[in-house]
Enzyme design. Structure first.
Site, PDB file in Angstrom:
ATOM      1  N   GLU A 179     -31.185  30.337 -27.873  1.00  0.00           N
ATOM      2  CA  GLU A 179     -30.882  31.514 -27.544  1.00  0.00           C
ATOM      3  C   GLU A 179     -29.219  31.975 -26.901  1.00  0.00           C
ATOM      4  O   GLU A 179     -28.487  32.756 -27.251  1.00  0.00           O
ATOM      5  CB  GLU A 179     -31.688  32.412 -26.443  1.00  0.00           C
TER       6      GLU A 179
ATOM      7  N   GLY B 116     -38.213  31.969 -30.185  1.00  0.00           N
ATOM      8  CA  GLY B 116     -39.289  32.516 -29.845  1.00  0.00           C
ATOM      9  C   GLY B 116     -40.558  31.606 -30.617  1.00  0.00           C
ATOM     10  O   GLY B 116     -41.632  31.782 -30.130  1.00  0.00           O
TER      11      GLY B 116
ATOM     12  N   ALA C 161     -37.401  34.249 -33.059  1.00  0.00           N
ATOM     13  CA  ALA C 161     -37.657  35.421 -33.168  1.00  0.00           C
ATOM     14  C   ALA C 161     -36.676  36.178 -34.500  1.00  0.00           C
ATOM     15  O   ALA C 161     -36.169  35.814 -34.922  1.00  0.00           O
ATOM     16  CB  ALA C 161     -37.172  36.199 -32.037  1.00  0.00           C
TER      17      ALA C 161
ATOM     18  N   GLU D  29     -41.350  29.162 -27.999  1.00  0.00           N
ATOM     19  CA  GLU D  29     -42.196  29.956 -26.839  1.00  0.00           C
ATOM     20  C   GLU D  29     -43.868  30.127 -27.335  1.00  0.00           C
ATOM     21  O   GLU D  29     -44.479  30.101 -26.503  1.00  0.00           O
ATOM     22  CB  GLU D  29     -41.449  31.163 -26.626  1.00  0.00           C
TER      23      GLU D  29
END
Length: 258
Positions: free
Chosen positions: A131, A108, A62, A111
């Site tokens: 994370e 991300g 991300a 994901e």
């Protein structure tokens, strides 16, 4: 300029993530992906999608710097909800979506890949959810999808260690479908499978895509909602602020467990 370009060839759409240097999942990129899915939904000739990254990575995570612009817990909750809705839509898409992963699929980026129906990888790719090393947690359903593929014990190991695994290890763990030695072979093989799938009847493809998700655990949606709440709450902690700042400054974070 869109962060995701696409081409169509032989009933297969290829999405290319173009957000240098690391193809980070910014709000703009998520919106662009949603727009591309809209376009494909309105094109009945497309029967399969391949998602790949431009440059060195599939997606290295991300956009952490963008996170620092958010102020309130409600902002983080909205961000998580946006990503979760988009990836749920992707997972429930009416045609197969294949992630072709080279370089890295982290945070991300992983994901996103886990929301795709198949994951083809290079043997030396790195896949992980790092994370916790930033004092935060996954927010786009990573804590819910990863155990589905690798089992609870391996998911605990990957998330709590924050350490990635290789593409070859990902196949062995059940996270990835197949691995290939080089990028050329990876992209060619992903395209070959997409063309093989798209040669089938459209209505039969659509029914299969509707039916397989019934196998998901009934608690999955509850888990995704709980993850969104936890993601928002964690971002309000001092450790999260320290972890994100340390990431930006490229130093080791000094967590105080608060």
């Amino acid at each position: 300029m869109s962060t995701i370009t696409y081409t169509i060839d032989e009933n297969v759409a290829t999405f290319t993530i173009q957000s240098p240097p690391a193809n980070a999942l910014s709000s703009t990129l998520l919106s662009d992906l949603a727009g591309r899915l809209d376009e494909i939904e309105n094109d009945s000739s497309v029967k399969a999608v391949v998602i790949r990254g431009e440059g060195k990575f599939f997606s290295a995570g991300a956009d952490i710097k963008e996170f620092t612009s958010l102020q309130n817990e409600s902002d983080y909750k909205m961000l998580a909800a946006k990503g979760q809705r988009l990836f749920d839509r992707l997972e429930r898409f009416h045609i197969p979506v294949i992630a072709a992963i080279h370089g890295a699929a982290l945070g991300g980026g992983l994901e996103l890949a886990m929301a795709c129906h198949l994951r083809y990888v290079t043997a030396d790719a790195t896949l992980g959810l790092p994370e916790l090393s930033l004092g935060i947690i996954p927010g786009f359903a990573g804590t819910q999808r990863l155990p589905r593929y690798v089992g609870a014990a391996k998911a605990y190991e990957m998330i709590l260690s924050a350490e990635p695994i290789t593409g070859k290890e990902a196949v062995e763990a059940g996270l990835a479908t197949r691995y290939f030695e080089g990028e050329g072979e990876l992209f060619e093989s992903a395209g070959q499978f997409a063309r093989k799938a798209s040669a089938k009847s459209g209505p039969s493809i659509h029914k299969v895509m509707q039916l397989i998700p019934y196998s998901h655990n009934a608690q999955y949606e509850e888990g995704v909602s709980a993850e969104g709440d936890a993601f928002a709450a964690i971002f309000g902690t001092e450790d999260a602020k320290e972890g994100v700042q340390a990431f930006i400054e490229k130093r080791k974070p000094a967590f105080k467990d608060q």
